[in-house]
Design an enzyme around this catalytic site. Structure first.
Site, PDB file in Angstrom:
ATOM      1  N   ARG A  24       0.843  -1.204   0.000  1.00 18.85           N
ATOM      2  CA  ARG A  24       0.000   0.000   0.000  1.00 18.85           C
ATOM      3  C   ARG A  24       0.870   1.242   0.000  1.00 18.85           C
ATOM      4  O   ARG A  24       1.771   1.369   0.820  1.00 18.85           O
ATOM      5  CB  ARG A  24      -0.880   0.025   1.246  1.00 18.85           C
ATOM      6  CG  ARG A  24      -1.971  -0.978   1.117  1.00 18.85           C
ATOM      7  CD  ARG A  24      -3.040  -0.779   2.147  1.00 18.85           C
ATOM      8  NE  ARG A  24      -3.783  -2.024   2.226  1.00 18.85           N
ATOM      9  CZ  ARG A  24      -4.572  -2.360   3.211  1.00 18.85           C
ATOM     10  NH1 ARG A  24      -4.737  -1.548   4.226  1.00 18.85           N
ATOM     11  NH2 ARG A  24      -5.206  -3.506   3.203  1.00 18.85           N
ATOM     12  N   SER A 116      -7.928  -1.321   0.685  1.00 20.97           N
ATOM     13  CA  SER A 116      -8.919  -1.681   1.699  1.00 20.97           C
ATOM     14  C   SER A 116      -9.698  -0.482   2.237  1.00 20.97           C
ATOM     15  O   SER A 116     -10.448   0.146   1.520  1.00 20.97           O
ATOM     16  CB  SER A 116      -8.224  -2.437   2.817  1.00 20.97           C
ATOM     17  OG  SER A 116      -9.157  -2.900   3.736  1.00 20.97           O
ATOM     18  N   HIS A 117      -9.460  -0.156   3.491  1.00 19.17           N
ATOM     19  CA  HIS A 117     -10.225   0.895   4.164  1.00 19.17           C
ATOM     20  C   HIS A 117      -9.520   2.243   4.104  1.00 19.17           C
ATOM     21  O   HIS A 117      -9.987   3.199   4.720  1.00 19.17           O
ATOM     22  CB  HIS A 117     -10.423   0.482   5.620  1.00 19.17           C
ATOM     23  CG  HIS A 117      -9.127   0.069   6.251  1.00 19.17           C
ATOM     24  ND1 HIS A 117      -8.546  -1.143   5.971  1.00 19.17           N
ATOM     25  CD2 HIS A 117      -8.288   0.713   7.070  1.00 19.17           C
ATOM     26  CE1 HIS A 117      -7.403  -1.228   6.620  1.00 19.17           C
ATOM     27  NE2 HIS A 117      -7.218  -0.121   7.286  1.00 19.17           N
ATOM     28  N   ASP A 288     -16.177  -1.843   4.409  1.00 21.82           N
ATOM     29  CA  ASP A 288     -15.071  -0.981   3.984  1.00 21.82           C
ATOM     30  C   ASP A 288     -14.955  -0.961   2.463  1.00 21.82           C
ATOM     31  O   ASP A 288     -15.762  -1.580   1.750  1.00 21.82           O
ATOM     32  CB  ASP A 288     -13.749  -1.399   4.649  1.00 21.82           C
ATOM     33  CG  ASP A 288     -13.197  -2.692   4.122  1.00 21.82           C
ATOM     34  OD1 ASP A 288     -13.973  -3.501   3.586  1.00 21.82           O
ATOM     35  OD2 ASP A 288     -11.974  -2.903   4.233  1.00 21.82           O
ATOM     36  N   ASP A 290     -13.150  -2.346   0.145  1.00 19.46           N
ATOM     37  CA  ASP A 290     -13.081  -3.586  -0.644  1.00 19.46           C
ATOM     38  C   ASP A 290     -14.015  -4.669  -0.137  1.00 19.46           C
ATOM     39  O   ASP A 290     -13.992  -5.807  -0.639  1.00 19.46           O
ATOM     40  CB  ASP A 290     -11.637  -4.104  -0.714  1.00 19.46           C
ATOM     41  CG  ASP A 290     -11.102  -4.498   0.638  1.00 19.46           C
ATOM     42  OD1 ASP A 290     -11.463  -3.851   1.638  1.00 19.46           O
ATOM     43  OD2 ASP A 290     -10.335  -5.479   0.715  1.00 19.46           O
ATOM     44  N   ASP A 292     -14.364  -6.361   2.775  1.00 18.94           N
ATOM     45  CA  ASP A 292     -14.071  -7.470   3.685  1.00 18.94           C
ATOM     46  C   ASP A 292     -14.345  -7.138   5.149  1.00 18.94           C
ATOM     47  O   ASP A 292     -14.500  -8.026   5.970  1.00 18.94           O
ATOM     48  CB  ASP A 292     -12.646  -8.025   3.478  1.00 18.94           C
ATOM     49  CG  ASP A 292     -11.580  -6.975   3.587  1.00 18.94           C
ATOM     50  OD1 ASP A 292     -11.917  -5.785   3.783  1.00 18.94           O
ATOM     51  OD2 ASP A 292     -10.393  -7.334   3.454  1.00 18.94           O
ATOM     52  N   ARG A 293     -14.426  -5.839   5.481  1.00 20.68           N
ATOM     53  CA  ARG A 293     -14.704  -5.479   6.883  1.00 20.68           C
ATOM     54  C   ARG A 293     -16.186  -5.167   7.094  1.00 20.68           C
ATOM     55  O   ARG A 293     -16.868  -4.773   6.150  1.00 20.68           O
ATOM     56  CB  ARG A 293     -13.936  -4.222   7.262  1.00 20.68           C
ATOM     57  CG  ARG A 293     -12.464  -4.412   7.295  1.00 20.68           C
ATOM     58  CD  ARG A 293     -11.791  -3.153   7.803  1.00 20.68           C
ATOM     59  NE  ARG A 293     -10.377  -3.427   7.982  1.00 20.68           N
ATOM     60  CZ  ARG A 293      -9.558  -2.706   8.718  1.00 20.68           C
ATOM     61  NH1 ARG A 293     -10.019  -1.634   9.336  1.00 20.68           N
ATOM     62  NH2 ARG A 293      -8.292  -3.038   8.837  1.00 20.68           N
ATOM     63  N   THR A 357      -1.876 -10.787  13.899  1.00 21.90           N
ATOM     64  CA  THR A 357      -2.753  -9.892  13.144  1.00 21.90           C
ATOM     65  C   THR A 357      -2.608 -10.124  11.636  1.00 21.90           C
ATOM     66  O   THR A 357      -1.496 -10.231  11.131  1.00 21.90           O
ATOM     67  CB  THR A 357      -2.381  -8.442  13.489  1.00 21.90           C
ATOM     68  OG1 THR A 357      -2.646  -8.247  14.864  1.00 21.90           O
ATOM     69  CG2 THR A 357      -3.177  -7.449  12.665  1.00 21.90           C
ATOM     70  N   GLU A 376     -11.208 -10.794  13.615  1.00 18.04           N
ATOM     71  CA  GLU A 376     -10.239  -9.868  14.181  1.00 18.04           C
ATOM     72  C   GLU A 376     -11.001  -8.705  14.780  1.00 18.04           C
ATOM     73  O   GLU A 376     -12.092  -8.353  14.307  1.00 18.04           O
ATOM     74  CB  GLU A 376      -9.311  -9.339  13.093  1.00 18.04           C
ATOM     75  CG  GLU A 376      -8.422 -10.386  12.476  1.00 18.04           C
ATOM     76  CD  GLU A 376      -7.347  -9.740  11.609  1.00 18.04           C
ATOM     77  OE1 GLU A 376      -6.246  -9.512  12.127  1.00 18.04           O
ATOM     78  OE2 GLU A 376      -7.613  -9.459  10.432  1.00 18.04           O
ATOM     79  N   SER A 378     -10.454  -5.802  14.304  1.00 17.54           N
ATOM     80  CA  SER A 378     -10.457  -4.706  13.331  1.00 17.54           C
ATOM     81  C   SER A 378     -11.618  -4.841  12.345  1.00 17.54           C
ATOM     82  O   SER A 378     -11.453  -4.612  11.155  1.00 17.54           O
ATOM     83  CB  SER A 378      -9.130  -4.685  12.596  1.00 17.54           C
ATOM     84  OG  SER A 378      -8.846  -5.970  12.068  1.00 17.54           O
ATOM     85  N   LYS A 389     -11.768 -12.341   4.994  1.00 14.96           N
ATOM     86  CA  LYS A 389     -12.907 -11.931   5.804  1.00 14.96           C
ATOM     87  C   LYS A 389     -13.975 -11.387   4.866  1.00 14.96           C
ATOM     88  O   LYS A 389     -13.678 -11.049   3.719  1.00 14.96           O
ATOM     89  CB  LYS A 389     -12.490 -10.911   6.849  1.00 14.96           C
ATOM     90  CG  LYS A 389     -11.783  -9.697   6.305  1.00 14.96           C
ATOM     91  CD  LYS A 389     -11.153  -8.920   7.441  1.00 14.96           C
ATOM     92  CE  LYS A 389     -10.376  -7.734   6.918  1.00 14.96           C
ATOM     93  NZ  LYS A 389      -8.980  -7.732   7.300  1.00 14.96           N
TER      94      LYS A 389
END
Ligand code: G1P
Ligand code: ZN
Length: 560
Positions: A24, A116-117, A288, A290, A292-293, A357, A376, A378, A389
C-alpha cells in the site's frame, strides 16, 4: 494478429514490501515510471514459472487507479505466459468475491487492487495484494519472495499493444507469440451471490426482511460507504431479500469514495451511527472499501464490538445452513482480539486458535480443516467459505441470528454477556505519527517488559491495581506447517487476564500508526461503559509505554 512480447529494462524501487495486507502506497507512488509494472512482474516471478499456462483473477474496489492497474496487469500477464485472466467488469471485484472466484475457477491466484479501508483518489492510497490458489492472502514466505525480487529486478515483460475494454462482458481472445491468451470480463456479483445463497437460507431471510414473519418489514440501514459492496448489496438485499431502496445507502462505487473514509468504525461511519441513533432501525451495517470489513450496530446504534460479534456468531453458528450441513470444527481470532470467542469455544469443546494480526494466518488452519469461523477486532469476521474476511457474509450471519432468536441486537448481546461474562475492549489508534520515535518507543517498551523484574510488578490507576503476569513480543508457530512468525506485537497480560497490547500497523502508507489494544474480562459486571471500565488500564498502558512522550500525541485519532 499475433501480439509480441517486449522486455523493458527497469530499476528496483525501495520499499516494495507487502505489509499486513499487500503493498500500500500513495497513488502517486504507483504512478511512478515502472513502479506498478515492477511489482506485478515480481508477483509473477515469485511463482518460479508456475503461473505460465494458468489463470488469475483480477479486480479491485473501484478506487482511483484500479482500471489503469488492471490494464497494466493484462499486458504483463500476457507477456509472461498466463493463459487466462478473469477480470470483474470495470475492474470491480470485492475482496471476498476474488477469493471465491479463485476457488471456483481453480485459478493459480488473484491480484487484488485495493488499499482496503484507506481513503482513495489521486492524492490518497492505492494497493496491490496477491492471493494464492486457496483464495487467501499470500503467506509471509511468498510476500518475502516478492519483496526480494523487487530489490533486484532489472526488466519486465509486456505486450504493449494489447488493448482491453473493461466495460464489456465476455471473452477476449488473443494470440501472444503464437500462444493463446484470453481475458474474460465477468459480472462482479454473480458468483458471490450464488455462494451466499448456498450458505444462508435466503427464503427464510426474505420472509424476515420483508416483514412477512414479524408483521412489518425489518428496518435496515446498510451503508456501503461508496465502496465496492454497493452492487453486491443491491443484488442481495434489494433483489434477493426484498428490502426497499431506502434501506441501503452509498451503493455506487466511487473512485474517491465520495470523500468518505471507507472504514466501517464508529469514527468514519459516523453518518450511519447518527442516522441509526436518531431513527427507527433494527440493524445498521457498514462495509469498507473492498468489502471485507463490517461494522454491526443495533437499534439506537447499540455497538457490537467485532470481538463480541465473532463470539455471538460462534454461539449461533449452526443456525446457518452451511454450518448445519458441514459441521463446525474450530474457531480462531487474532492475538489483539478480545477473547470472547474463546469462552464459546470452551463451552462447545472446540479448539480456539490465537494467531498474529492479518487474515493470512487463518488460511492454513482452514485448509487443514481445523477452522470454520474466525475474526479480528479490526472489524473482520469470516468463515471457511472463502479465505478472506467477508463483510456482507457477516451481516447475513447477523440477520440469520436475529431471525433464529427473534431478538434484537442489544438483547442478543446482553443475553450473551449474562451467559459468558463480558470482554470489555477498546482500541486506540494514533495515526500518521513520525516513524523514528515510534520505533524507538516499541524498542524501549520491549526492553522494559522483557526484563525479568517486570513480571509481578503492580500498577495502579483509578482505584484499580493490576499485577503483571506475562509479557512478551508475540510469536506464533503455525500448527500446520510449523512456520514461525516473530515480533507480532508487544503484550502485557495481568493476573486477572486483562491485557495491554501494542503494535505498529502494517497497512499504513506513510509514517507510523500505533495501535493500543485494551482488553478486560468481567464475569458479572457486564453492563458498564467500556470507556469507563477500561480507563485505569489505558492510563497504565500510557504510563508503561511513555506513548505521549515518544509520539507527542495526547489523544488518539481513532477510538474503537
Ligand atoms: C489492520 C488490522 C488487521 C487487518 C488488516 C487488514 O492491520 O489491524 O487486523 O487484518 O488491517 O485489513 P494493521 O494496520 O494493524 O497492520
Ligand atoms: Zn478491507
Amino acid at each position: 494478429m499475433s501480439l509480441v512480447v517486449k522486455s523493458v529494462s527497469t530499476k528496483p524501487y525501495d520499499g516494495q514490501k507487502p505489509g499486513t495486507s499487500g503493498l500500500r502506497k500513495k497513488v502517486k507512488a504507483f504512478q511512478a515510471e515502472n513502479y506498478t509494472e515492477n511489482f506485478i512482474q515480481c508477483i509473477l516471478d515469485s511463482s518460479e514459472g508456475a503461473v505460465a499456462g494458468s489463470s488469475l483473477v483480477v479486480g479491485g474496489d473501484g478506487r482511483f487507479f484500479c482500471k489503469k492497474a488492471a490494464e497494466i496487469i493484462v499486458r504483463i500477464c500476457a507477456a509472461n505466459g498466463v493463459s487466462k485472466l478473469y477480470i470483474g467488469k470495470d475492474a470491480i471485484l470485492s475482496t471476498p468475491a476474488v477469493s471465491s472466484l479463485i476457488r471456483h475457477n481453480k485459478a493459480y491466484g488473484g491480484i487484488l487492487l485495493t488499499a482496503s479501508h484507506n481513503p482513495g483518489g489521486p492524492d490518497n492510497d492505492f494497493g496491490i495484494k496477491f492471493n494464492c490458489e486457496n483464495g487467501g492472502p499470500a503467506p509471509d514466505n511468498v510476500t518475502n519472495k516478492i519483496y526480494k525480487l523487487s530489490t533486484k529486478i532489472v526488466q519486465y515483460k509486456i505486450v504493449e499493444g494489447l488493448e482491453i475494454d473493461l466495460t464489456k462482458l465476455g471473452v477476449n481472445s488473443y494470440s501472444v507469440n503464437g500462444m493463446p491468451f484470453s481475458v474474460e470480463i465477468i459480472d462482479p456479483v454473480a458468483d458471490y451471490v450464488c455462494l451466499m445463497k448456498e450458505i444462508f437460507d435466503f427464503d427464510c431471510l426474505k420472509v424476515f426482511v420483508s416483514g412477512k414473519k414479524i408483521g412489518s418489514p425489518l428496518k435496515l440501514r446498510i451503508d456501503s460507504l461508496n465502496g465496492v459492496t454497493g452492487p453486491y448489496v443491491n443484488e442481495i438485499f434489494l433483489n434477493c431479500l426484498g428490502a426497499t431502496p431506502d434501506n441501503v445507502v452509498h451503493t455506487t462505487p466511487l473512485e474517491d469514495f465520495g470523500g468518505l473514509h471507507p472504514d466501517p468504525n464508529l469514527t468514519y461511519a459516523a453518518d450511519l451511527v447518527e442516522t441509526v441513533k436518531n431513527g427507527d432501525y433494527d440493524l445498521g451495517a457498514a462495509f469498507d472499501g473492498d468489502g471485507d470489513r463490517n461494522m454491526i450496530i443495533g437499534r439506537n446504534s447499540f455497538f457490537v464490538t467485532p470481538s463480541d460479534s465473532l463470539a455471538i456468531i460462534a454461539h449461533y453458528l449452526e443456525c446457518i445452513p452451511y454450518f448445519k450441513r458441514n459441521g463446525v470444527t474450530g474457531f480462531a481470532r487474532s492475538m489483539p482480539t478480545a477473547a470472547a470467542v474463546d469462552l464459546v469455544a470452551s463451552k462447545q469443546n472446540k479448539e480456539c486458535f490465537e494467531v498474529p494480526t492479518g487474515w493470512k494466518y487463518f488460511g492454513n488452519l482452514m485448509d487443514a480443516g481445523l477452522l470454520c469461523l474466525c475474526g479480528e477486532e479490526s472489524f473482520g469476521t469470516g468463515s471457511n467459505h472463502i479465505r478472506e474476511k467477508d463483510g456482507i457474509w457477516a451481516c447475513l450471519a447477523w440477520l440469520s441470528v436475529m431471525e433464529h432468536t427473534g431478538k434484537g441486537v442489544e438483547e442478543i448481546l446482553k443475553q450473551h454477556w449474562a451467559t459468558y461474562g463480558r470482554n470489555y475492549f477498546t482500541r486506540y489508534d494514533y495515526e500518521e505519527c513520525p516513524l523514528e520515535p515510534c520505533n524507538e518507543m516499541m524498542a524501549t517498551l520491549e526492553k522494559t517488559i522483557t526484563e525479568p523484574s517486570f513480571i509481578g510488578k503492580e500498577y495502579s490507576s483509578g482505584g484499580k491495581t493490576y499485577k503483571t503476569k506475562i509479557a512478551d513480543n508475540f510469536s506464533y508457530t503455525d500448527p500446520v506447517d510449523q512456520s514461525v512468525s516473530t515480533k507480532q506485537g508487544l503484550r502485557i497480560v495481568f493476573e486477572d487476564g486483562s491485557r495491554i497490547v501494542m503494535r505498529l500497523s502494517g497497512t499504513g502508507s506513510s509514517g507510523a500508526t500505533v495501535r493500543l489494544y485494551i482488553d478486560s474480562y468481567e464475569k458479572d459486571n457486564v453492563l458498564g461503559f467500556a470507556s469507563q471500565m477500561l480507563e485505569p488500564l489505558i492510563q497504565i498502558a500510557l504510563e508503561i509505554s511513555q506513548l505521549p512522550q515518544f509520539t507527542g500525541r495526547d489523544a488518539p485519532t481513532v477510538i474503537t
